[in-house]
Design a protein around this motif. Structure first.
Motif, PDB file in Angstrom:
ATOM      1  N   MET A 151       0.835  -1.215   0.000  1.00  0.00           N
ATOM      2  CA  MET A 151       0.000   0.000   0.000  1.00  0.00           C
ATOM      3  C   MET A 151       0.862   1.255   0.000  1.00  0.00           C
ATOM      4  SD  MET A 151      -3.388  -0.544   0.365  1.00  0.00           S
ATOM      5  CE  MET A 151      -4.100   0.643   1.505  1.00  0.00           C
ATOM      6  N   TYR A 152       0.266   2.331  -0.435  1.00  0.00           N
ATOM      7  CA  TYR A 152       0.897   3.632  -0.288  1.00  0.00           C
ATOM      8  C   TYR A 152       1.170   3.852   1.201  1.00  0.00           C
ATOM      9  CZ  TYR A 152       1.247   8.704  -0.017  1.00  0.00           C
ATOM     10  OH  TYR A 152       1.679   9.964   0.253  1.00  0.00           O
ATOM     11  N   PRO A 153       2.262   4.404   1.655  1.00  0.00           N
ATOM     12  CA  PRO A 153       3.292   5.060   0.843  1.00  0.00           C
ATOM     13  C   PRO A 153       4.451   4.155   0.420  1.00  0.00           C
ATOM     14  CG  PRO A 153       3.667   5.558   3.135  1.00  0.00           C
ATOM     15  CD  PRO A 153       2.472   4.653   3.089  1.00  0.00           C
ATOM     16  N   GLU A 154       4.420   2.842   0.831  1.00  0.00           N
ATOM     17  CA  GLU A 154       5.500   1.953   0.384  1.00  0.00           C
ATOM     18  C   GLU A 154       5.410   1.748  -1.137  1.00  0.00           C
ATOM     19  OE1 GLU A 154       3.451   0.976   2.978  1.00  0.00           O
ATOM     20  OE2 GLU A 154       4.893   1.807   4.413  1.00  0.00           O
ATOM     21  N   TYR A 155       4.211   1.471  -1.569  1.00  0.00           N
ATOM     22  CA  TYR A 155       4.026   1.253  -3.000  1.00  0.00           C
ATOM     23  C   TYR A 155       3.557   2.548  -3.670  1.00  0.00           C
ATOM     24  CZ  TYR A 155       2.408  -0.514  -7.469  1.00  0.00           C
ATOM     25  OH  TYR A 155       2.231  -0.701  -8.821  1.00  0.00           O
ATOM     26  N   ARG A 156       4.300   2.964  -4.667  1.00  0.00           N
ATOM     27  CA  ARG A 156       3.975   4.198  -5.383  1.00  0.00           C
ATOM     28  C   ARG A 156       3.992   3.903  -6.876  1.00  0.00           C
ATOM     29  NH1 ARG A 156       4.895   9.136  -2.627  1.00  0.00           N
ATOM     30  NH2 ARG A 156       5.522   8.826  -0.452  1.00  0.00           N
TER      31      ARG A 156
ATOM     32  N   LEU B  14       7.092   4.076 -11.642  1.00  0.00           N
ATOM     33  CA  LEU B  14       7.368   3.463 -12.952  1.00  0.00           C
ATOM     34  C   LEU B  14       6.862   4.309 -14.111  1.00  0.00           C
ATOM     35  CD1 LEU B  14       6.689  -0.311 -12.206  1.00  0.00           C
ATOM     36  CD2 LEU B  14       8.887   0.826 -12.516  1.00  0.00           C
ATOM     37  N   ARG B  15       6.311   5.480 -13.777  1.00  0.00           N
ATOM     38  CA  ARG B  15       5.811   6.347 -14.856  1.00  0.00           C
ATOM     39  C   ARG B  15       6.680   7.586 -15.033  1.00  0.00           C
ATOM     40  NH1 ARG B  15       0.087   6.592 -12.162  1.00  0.00           N
ATOM     41  NH2 ARG B  15      -0.379   4.368 -12.263  1.00  0.00           N
ATOM     42  N   ARG B  16       7.811   7.624 -14.304  1.00  0.00           N
ATOM     43  CA  ARG B  16       8.581   8.860 -14.186  1.00  0.00           C
ATOM     44  C   ARG B  16       9.194   9.314 -15.521  1.00  0.00           C
ATOM     45  NH1 ARG B  16      13.559   9.753 -12.466  1.00  0.00           N
ATOM     46  NH2 ARG B  16      13.916   7.521 -12.202  1.00  0.00           N
ATOM     47  N   THR B  17       9.733   8.368 -16.275  1.00  0.00           N
ATOM     48  CA  THR B  17      10.373   8.763 -17.540  1.00  0.00           C
ATOM     49  C   THR B  17       9.857   7.880 -18.673  1.00  0.00           C
ATOM     50  OG1 THR B  17      12.178   7.174 -17.411  1.00  0.00           O
ATOM     51  CG2 THR B  17      12.522   9.294 -16.298  1.00  0.00           C
ATOM     52  N   GLU B  18      10.079   8.334 -19.894  1.00  0.00           N
ATOM     53  CA  GLU B  18       9.614   7.543 -21.036  1.00  0.00           C
ATOM     54  C   GLU B  18      10.328   6.192 -21.090  1.00  0.00           C
ATOM     55  OE1 GLU B  18       7.110   7.284 -22.869  1.00  0.00           O
ATOM     56  OE2 GLU B  18       7.872   5.881 -24.360  1.00  0.00           O
ATOM     57  N   SER B  19      11.604   6.160 -20.692  1.00  0.00           N
ATOM     58  CA  SER B  19      12.319   4.869 -20.734  1.00  0.00           C
ATOM     59  C   SER B  19      11.692   3.864 -19.772  1.00  0.00           C
ATOM     60  CB  SER B  19      13.792   5.042 -20.369  1.00  0.00           C
ATOM     61  OG  SER B  19      14.350   6.073 -21.114  1.00  0.00           O
ATOM     62  N   LEU B  20      11.325   4.352 -18.586  1.00  0.00           N
ATOM     63  CA  LEU B  20      10.669   3.460 -17.625  1.00  0.00           C
ATOM     64  C   LEU B  20       9.316   2.994 -18.152  1.00  0.00           C
ATOM     65  CD1 LEU B  20      11.378   5.223 -14.218  1.00  0.00           C
ATOM     66  CD2 LEU B  20      11.868   2.823 -14.739  1.00  0.00           C
ATOM     67  N   ARG B  21       8.575   3.937 -18.712  1.00  0.00           N
ATOM     68  CA  ARG B  21       7.245   3.582 -19.221  1.00  0.00           C
ATOM     69  C   ARG B  21       7.364   2.564 -20.356  1.00  0.00           C
ATOM     70  NH1 ARG B  21       6.540   9.299 -18.296  1.00  0.00           N
ATOM     71  NH2 ARG B  21       6.919   9.801 -20.503  1.00  0.00           N
ATOM     72  N   ALA B  22       8.343   2.788 -21.222  1.00  0.00           N
ATOM     73  CA  ALA B  22       8.522   1.878 -22.358  1.00  0.00           C
ATOM     74  C   ALA B  22       8.932   0.489 -21.886  1.00  0.00           C
ATOM     75  CB  ALA B  22       9.561   2.447 -23.319  1.00  0.00           C
ATOM     76  N   LEU B  23       9.715   0.448 -20.817  1.00  0.00           N
ATOM     77  CA  LEU B  23      10.224  -0.821 -20.295  1.00  0.00           C
ATOM     78  C   LEU B  23       9.105  -1.765 -19.871  1.00  0.00           C
ATOM     79  CD1 LEU B  23      13.035  -2.087 -19.450  1.00  0.00           C
ATOM     80  CD2 LEU B  23      12.533  -1.236 -17.142  1.00  0.00           C
ATOM     81  N   ILE B  24       8.044  -1.199 -19.336  1.00  0.00           N
ATOM     82  CA  ILE B  24       6.983  -2.048 -18.782  1.00  0.00           C
ATOM     83  C   ILE B  24       5.674  -1.963 -19.576  1.00  0.00           C
ATOM     84  CG2 ILE B  24       7.897  -1.985 -16.432  1.00  0.00           C
ATOM     85  CD1 ILE B  24       5.408   0.047 -15.990  1.00  0.00           C
ATOM     86  N   ARG B  25       5.734  -1.371 -20.773  1.00  0.00           N
ATOM     87  CA  ARG B  25       4.517  -1.211 -21.577  1.00  0.00           C
ATOM     88  C   ARG B  25       3.964  -2.587 -21.964  1.00  0.00           C
ATOM     89  NH1 ARG B  25       5.891   3.291 -24.885  1.00  0.00           N
ATOM     90  NH2 ARG B  25       5.141   4.481 -23.105  1.00  0.00           N
ATOM     91  N   GLU B  26       2.670  -2.777 -21.769  1.00  0.00           N
ATOM     92  CA  GLU B  26       2.080  -4.112 -21.935  1.00  0.00           C
ATOM     93  C   GLU B  26       1.630  -4.420 -23.358  1.00  0.00           C
ATOM     94  OE1 GLU B  26      -1.079  -4.655 -19.088  1.00  0.00           O
ATOM     95  OE2 GLU B  26       0.021  -3.545 -17.550  1.00  0.00           O
TER      96      GLU B  26
END
Ligand code: PBG
Length: 322
Positions: free
Chosen positions: A2-7, A11-23
């Motif tokens: 749960m928040y605040p441990e899980y945020r 994983l949405r911070r940068t385009e590289s991160l978003r691309a890494l986990i895009r489904e």
């Protein structure tokens, strides 16, 4: 967790991160581009209700097919506008019909581009229905014989895949049997398995000049309210030998795409139809929507719902933008 441990935003911070986990992914290889072929020479006629789409004569469609292939798109879907319409729609299966000529011309000049043909009668019949009209009704079994002729004529011209869109009962089985008998056992059937009686086909009927002169298509296309019936239609087509199952239209029927994806292991196709195209185009032309982004989002949605393949009039734009 749960928040605040899980945020989740981590994983949405940068385009590289978003691309890494895009489904879900979108590539021109998933797309089929529809083309309208018309009789005559040197014609590239704009379709008013579908800005950016054209009717091409056979000589001009070759150039278009080359451009499509060079953009990385693997397949086109052909619709024909014949020289003459009659009660039976006989120009749908003549040897030198407009689609038959377009298929062989495209296969000759762009051999690696897959050519899919729409197998139906509505563009060819004087009354505009997808089957044989007798006493104001569509005669299912008489229509099957004609659809078989159409599919065979396309296969003989060199079509890579045939796509029956008429919604007659039993047509997939009839076409499969005839193709196999005539030595075309390697030609797959992309079945418009679940095709709704949709008002989103409006602009297409201008593009293909195939609006019914009287009545509507609700005695053969599916009732928009039905989902369980979609499963029965898909099951029948699977049993009759369909290789790919299609849902049409796409965006208002994402639930149906998902249902089929969960129930069947066959590849699933979805048709983002003319009305879906024109809606996005019109709003974009008015400056109300960002076209490229909305198109990508709509296609990702269709892929996310479970479609492997998408037929879309945006295919060229998407291939350019990706
Ligand atoms: C022919 C056919 C239609 C479409 C594809 N094949 C029209 C219809 O059934 O009325 C519609 C495609 C589109 O709207 O883009 N039966």
């Amino acid at each position: 967790m749960m928040y605040p441990e899980y945020r989740p935003r981590r994983l949405r911070r940068t385009e590289s991160l978003r691309a890494l986990i895009r489904e879900t992914s979108l590539s021109p290889k998933h797309l089929i581009y529809p083309l309208f072929v018309i009789h005559g020479k040197d014609i590239k006629q704009p379709i008013e209700a579908m800005p950016g789409c054209f009717q091409f004569s056979v000589d001009r469609v070759i150039k278009e097919a080359r451009e499509v292939f060079d953009l990385g798109i693997n397949a086109v879907l052909l619709f024909g506008l014949p020289e003459k319409k009659d009660l039976a729609g006989s120009h749908a299966w003549i040897k030198n019909g407009v689609v038959q000529n377009a298929v062989s011309a495209i296969k000759k000049s762009v051999p690696d581009l897959l050519v899919v043909t729409d197998v139906c009668l509505c563009e060819y019949t004087s009354h505009g229905h997808c089957g044989v009209l007798s006493n104001g009704r569509i005669d299912n079994d008489a229509t099957l014989e004609l659809l078989v002729k159409v599919a065979l004529s396309h296969a003989r011209a060199g079509a890579d895949i045939v796509a029956p869109s008429d919604m007659m009962d039993g047509r997939v089985g009839a076409i499969r049997e005839a193709l196999d008998e005539q030595g075309f056992d390697q030609v797959p059937i992309l079945s418009y398995a679940v095709k709704y009686a949709s008002s989103f086909y409006g602009p297409f009927r201008e593009a293909a000049e195939c609006a019914p002169k009287s009545g509507d298509r609700r005695s053969y296309q599916m009732d928009c309210a039905n989902a369980r019936e979609a499963m029965r239609e898909a099951m029948l087509d699977l049993e009759e030998g369909a290789d790919i199952l299609m849902v049409k239209p796409a965006m208002p029927y994402l639930d149906i795409i998902r249902l089929l994806r969960q129930e069947f292991t066959l590849p699933i196709a979805a048709y983002q139809v003319s009305g879906e195209y024109s809606m996005i185009k019109a709003a974009s032309l008015k400056g109300w929507l960002d076209e490229a982004r909305v198109v990508e989002e709509s296609l990702l949605g269709i892929r996310r719902a479970g479609a492997d393949v998408i037929i879309t009039y945006f295919a060229k734009d998407v291939a350019r933008n990706l």
